[in-house]
Design a protein around this motif. Structure first.
Motif, mmCIF file in Angstrom:
data_model
loop_
_atom_site.group_PDB
_atom_site.id
_atom_site.type_symbol
_atom_site.label_atom_id
_atom_site.label_comp_id
_atom_site.label_asym_id
_atom_site.label_seq_id
_atom_site.Cartn_x
_atom_site.Cartn_y
_atom_site.Cartn_z
ATOM 1 N N THR A 1 29.299 61.973 43.717
ATOM 2 C CA THR A 1 30.576 61.423 43.284
ATOM 3 C C THR A 1 30.336 60.239 42.364
ATOM 4 O O THR A 1 29.533 59.350 42.684
ATOM 5 N N VAL A 2 31.019 60.231 41.234
ATOM 6 C CA VAL A 2 30.959 59.114 40.284
ATOM 7 C C VAL A 2 32.387 58.685 39.994
ATOM 8 O O VAL A 2 33.223 59.512 39.594
ATOM 9 N N THR A 3 32.697 57.419 40.214
ATOM 10 C CA THR A 3 34.021 56.890 39.923
ATOM 11 C C THR A 3 33.885 55.592 39.145
ATOM 12 O O THR A 3 32.832 54.931 39.202
ATOM 13 N N GLY A 4 34.932 55.208 38.448
ATOM 14 C CA GLY A 4 34.867 53.969 37.704
ATOM 15 C C GLY A 4 36.196 53.587 37.080
ATOM 16 O O GLY A 4 37.114 54.401 36.955
ATOM 17 N N ASN A 5 36.285 52.309 36.695
ATOM 18 C CA ASN A 5 37.430 51.761 35.979
ATOM 19 C C ASN A 5 36.913 50.956 34.800
ATOM 20 O O ASN A 5 36.212 49.953 34.987
ATOM 21 N N ARG B 1 43.376 50.446 30.680
ATOM 22 C CA ARG B 1 42.137 50.805 31.383
ATOM 23 C C ARG B 1 41.980 52.316 31.389
ATOM 24 O O ARG B 1 42.961 53.067 31.287
ATOM 25 N N LEU B 2 40.746 52.750 31.505
ATOM 26 C CA LEU B 2 40.402 54.156 31.650
ATOM 27 C C LEU B 2 39.724 54.325 33.001
ATOM 28 O O LEU B 2 38.661 53.750 33.242
ATOM 29 N N SER B 3 40.346 55.093 33.883
ATOM 30 C CA SER B 3 39.778 55.373 35.199
ATOM 31 C C SER B 3 39.300 56.816 35.237
ATOM 32 O O SER B 3 39.890 57.688 34.600
ATOM 33 N N TYR B 4 38.229 57.077 35.983
ATOM 34 C CA TYR B 4 37.661 58.415 36.009
ATOM 35 C C TYR B 4 37.023 58.683 37.370
ATOM 36 O O TYR B 4 36.657 57.759 38.112
ATOM 37 N N ARG B 5 36.922 59.971 37.662
ATOM 38 C CA ARG B 5 36.269 60.406 38.889
ATOM 39 C C ARG B 5 35.677 61.784 38.657
ATOM 40 O O ARG B 5 36.355 62.679 38.127
ATOM 41 N N ALA B 6 34.429 61.971 39.044
ATOM 42 C CA ALA B 6 33.759 63.267 38.946
ATOM 43 C C ALA B 6 33.139 63.591 40.301
ATOM 44 O O ALA B 6 32.509 62.728 40.922
ATOM 45 N N SER C 1 32.493 73.021 44.679
ATOM 46 C CA SER C 1 33.529 72.499 43.794
ATOM 47 C C SER C 1 32.935 71.593 42.725
ATOM 48 O O SER C 1 31.961 70.865 42.982
ATOM 49 N N ILE C 2 33.542 71.651 41.539
ATOM 50 C CA ILE C 2 33.260 70.724 40.446
ATOM 51 C C ILE C 2 34.615 70.232 39.943
ATOM 52 O O ILE C 2 35.478 71.043 39.596
ATOM 53 N N ALA C 3 34.811 68.932 39.930
ATOM 54 C CA ALA C 3 36.108 68.382 39.519
ATOM 55 C C ALA C 3 35.901 67.146 38.652
ATOM 56 O O ALA C 3 34.987 66.355 38.892
ATOM 57 N N LEU C 4 36.768 67.002 37.646
ATOM 58 C CA LEU C 4 36.749 65.838 36.760
ATOM 59 C C LEU C 4 38.182 65.386 36.551
ATOM 60 O O LEU C 4 39.049 66.189 36.218
ATOM 61 N N ILE D 1 44.401 63.874 32.907
ATOM 62 C CA ILE D 1 43.862 65.223 32.772
ATOM 63 C C ILE D 1 42.956 65.488 33.967
ATOM 64 O O ILE D 1 42.189 64.602 34.385
ATOM 65 N N LEU D 2 43.085 66.669 34.546
ATOM 66 C CA LEU D 2 42.286 67.029 35.714
ATOM 67 C C LEU D 2 41.803 68.461 35.569
ATOM 68 O O LEU D 2 42.601 69.363 35.281
ATOM 69 N N SER D 3 40.498 68.664 35.745
ATOM 70 C CA SER D 3 39.909 70.002 35.751
ATOM 71 C C SER D 3 39.216 70.219 37.083
ATOM 72 O O SER D 3 38.511 69.319 37.581
ATOM 73 N N ASN D 4 39.407 71.416 37.650
ATOM 74 C CA ASN D 4 38.845 71.684 38.973
ATOM 75 C C ASN D 4 38.414 73.139 39.069
ATOM 76 O O ASN D 4 39.176 74.045 38.724
#
Length: 390
Positions: free
Chosen positions: A114-118, A127-132, A161-164, A182-185
């Motif tokens: 898991t990679v997350t960030g702000n 801000r740009l927030s993300y999670r993979a 599962s792979i999600a972004l 935007i969310l891809s799963n």
């Protein structure tokens, strides 16, 4: 997640003139004087890891490796990396940008990355927030509706599962924000022993959704808030041509959080969550109890699945000493098909209770590592994660 040093509220270490600086404390210990330089450097970085050095370094990085345990994964090895940085080290922002990465590998073949960030921009408005997430989990499985989950005997499957997820948020005025998502799963059920539990749906789906959000946000921290409110509504839309789901579907999420001080070192935090998917949503995108480590902690991942979820919790967070802290929470949730169910007297969604205790350790400046032990109806379990649950 990894079993990390216990965590606490954000406070910098203070030293007297006769006490070694946190940045060279290891050098003053006789037992470690002959230790390799890299080991001394690493131990010193852990001791002084809660000091914000994002204005001094391009990226302020810390990491740790340790044994881990979760109810779903059993025993394994976990690793965590946290980093703070500033896009412009001369900016006027009080808070730095953050990145967190966690890797867990267990004895039963379970793995999670898991990679997350702000990323906070210097304009102090956006801000740009993300999670993979990438994972493979060997899990128990009861079905894809709350009724099926409540009555079916457990079977087994491998959930891959792979999600972004990306979220860009812009401040329109004061504490009022608008965002684009935007969310891809991609999720796949392999080695499912009882395929009839899918009720005719395919074992794998790939979907991509686009969405908009509105927020009111006055929190003093995105990762470890102690003051302020956060109210957000997000609408996501999943067109057929952006995946292989057989139908267009949508989802709506509502979150309301309040944080307030009580006495010295104490914070009361309240969380209300509502997640609602349309009836055409594939089973892989439905609400799944205890899947994120933030709500219904201690329940088994996927023990209840359905289109909709309403959850609430109240948590007391108390700083104890230096970088250590404790928490206690109580709450509950219900999983159900749709809001229409709540209008029918003959359909009574099951309310599931939750509560527990947790330990906190300030691994980085204003960034807590946490270990929570949650209890629910006929269940209990540990959660290891970075950042507060909400």
């Amino acid at each position: 997640m990894a079993l990390l040093p216990f965590a606490g509220t954000a406070q910098e270490i203070t030293m007297s003139d006769s006490t070694p600086s946190p940045t060279n404390m290891v050098d003053s210990l006789a037992i470690l004087r002959k230790a390799p330089v890299w080991l001394k450097k690493y131990l010193n970085s852990l001791i002084a890891g809660n000091v914000d050095r994002s204005r001094e370094k391009v990226i302020d990085l810390s990491f740790g490796i340790s044994p881990s345990y979760t109810r779903e994964a059993s025993f394994g090895i976990g690793a965590m990396c946290t980093a703070l940085y500033r896009v412009d080290r001369n900016d006027t922002l009080k808070l730095p940008s953050d990145i967190f990465a966690c890797l867990n590998v267990s004895l039963n073949g379970f793995y999670v990355l898991t990679v997350t960030g702000n990323n906070l921009f210097p304009d102090n408005r956006s801000r740009l927030s993300y999670r993979a997430d990438i994972y493979n989990k060997r899990l128990d499985f009861w079905g894809i509706t709350s009724e099926e989950c409540a009555h079916n005997p457990a079977t087994k499957y491998d959930r891959r599962s792979i999600a972004l997820e990306l979220e860009y948020v812009y401040r329109l005025k004061h504490n009022f924000y608008a965002g684009a998502h935007i969310l891809s799963n991609y999720t796949d059920a392999k080695n499912l022993w009882k395929k009839e539990y899918l009720l005719g749906e395919r074992p794998h789906y790939y979907v991509t959704g686009l969405g908009l959000s509105l927020e009111i946000d006055s929190r003093n921290s995105l990762v470890t808030p102690t003051r302020g409110i956060h109210v957000a509504y997000t609408a996501m839309f999943y067109p057929k041509f952006l995946g292989n789901a057989p139908y267009f579907f949508n989802s709506h999420t509502f979150v309301a959080n309040v944080y307030t001080g009580l006495w010295r070192g104490a914070t009361a935090a309240f969380d209300l969550f509502g997640g609602f998917n349309s009836s055409k949503a594939p089973w892989t995108m439905r609400e799944m109890l205890a899947s994120d480590g933030r709500r219904m902690r201690g329940y088994y991942m996927g023990s209840y699945i359905d289109n909709s979820q309403i959850a609430l919790q109240a948590e007391l967070r108390q700083h104890i000493w230096r970088r250590l802290g404790v928490t206690a929470w109580i709450g509950g949730a219900t999983i159900f098909s749709s809001l229409k169910d709540l209008k029918h007297k003959q359909i009574t969604p099951q309310w599931l209770p939750n509560g527990g205790l947790g330990l906190r350790y300030e691994f980085k400046h204003n960034v807590n590592a946490r270990i929570d032990f949650g209890i629910g109806r006929h269940t209990s379990g540990f959660v290891f994660a970075v950042g507060e649950a909400f």
